[in-house]
Design a protein around this motif. Structure first.
Motif, short mmCIF file in Angstrom:
data_model
loop_
_atom_site.label_atom_id
_atom_site.label_comp_id
_atom_site.label_asym_id
_atom_site.label_seq_id
_atom_site.Cartn_x
_atom_site.Cartn_y
_atom_site.Cartn_z
N GLU A 151 43.95 38.25 27.06
CA GLU A 151 43.91 38.62 25.59
C GLU A 151 44.88 38.02 24.83
O GLU A 151 44.85 37.72 23.71
N ARG B 243 44.61 31.39 18.78
CA ARG B 243 43.99 31.76 17.44
C ARG B 243 45.27 31.59 16.51
O ARG B 243 44.94 31.07 15.49
N ALA C 298 42.85 43.90 17.13
CA ALA C 298 42.38 42.60 16.83
C ALA C 298 42.57 41.47 18.14
O ALA C 298 41.56 40.95 18.21
N ALA C 299 43.37 41.89 18.93
CA ALA C 299 43.61 41.00 20.24
C ALA C 299 42.73 41.79 21.46
O ALA C 299 42.63 41.13 22.42
N ASP C 300 42.48 43.00 21.43
CA ASP C 300 41.90 43.92 22.53
C ASP C 300 40.52 43.69 22.63
O ASP C 300 39.53 44.36 22.02
N ALA C 301 39.95 42.62 23.41
CA ALA C 301 38.73 42.14 23.29
C ALA C 301 37.65 43.47 24.21
O ALA C 301 36.72 43.36 24.13
N ASN C 302 38.39 44.04 25.18
CA ASN C 302 37.97 44.97 25.88
C ASN C 302 38.04 46.35 25.25
O ASN C 302 37.29 47.28 26.23
N HIS C 303 38.48 46.59 24.60
CA HIS C 303 38.76 47.73 23.74
C HIS C 303 39.44 48.83 24.68
O HIS C 303 39.11 50.14 24.49
N ALA D 101 44.54 34.28 24.19
CA ALA D 101 43.43 33.97 23.22
C ALA D 101 44.22 34.51 22.01
O ALA D 101 43.78 33.50 21.11
N LEU D 102 44.91 35.30 21.69
CA LEU D 102 45.69 35.79 20.54
C LEU D 102 46.57 34.56 20.13
O LEU D 102 46.45 34.01 19.07
N ILE E 29 46.94 45.10 25.45
CA ILE E 29 46.66 43.64 25.24
C ILE E 29 47.00 43.13 26.77
O ILE E 29 48.06 43.08 27.29
N TYR F 107 50.14 44.68 30.59
CA TYR F 107 49.80 44.88 29.41
C TYR F 107 50.60 45.01 28.53
O TYR F 107 51.71 45.63 28.78
#
Length: 72
Positions: A62, A69, A49-54, A65-66, A58, A21
């Protein structure tokens, strides 16, 4: 969309402790090494902003994906 493995080498460079991570501290270290120091607040904003699963960090998926974007 690129495969997550396309970002693995870069991710592993940033993931200094090798835990799989990217933390806010590792993000700050990266930006500092690039001559682009960021505040703790901004590092947290990027991670959130990048942390999809909270989970507060990262993952490789993630990170990929960042990068996708921000490449647009």
């Amino acid at each position: 969309m690129a495969d997550v493995n396309d970002y693995r080498a870069t991710f592993e460079l940033v993931d200094v402790d090798g835990d799989g991570y990217i933390s806010t501290a590792e993000l700050k270290n990266l930006m500092s090494a690039l001559g682009q120091g960021i505040t703790e607040t901004r590092a947290v904003e990027v991670v959130v902003a990048a942390d999809a699963n909270h989970d507060g960090k990262i993952s490789l998926a993630e990170f990929a994906a960042l990068m996708e974007r921000t490449a647009r």
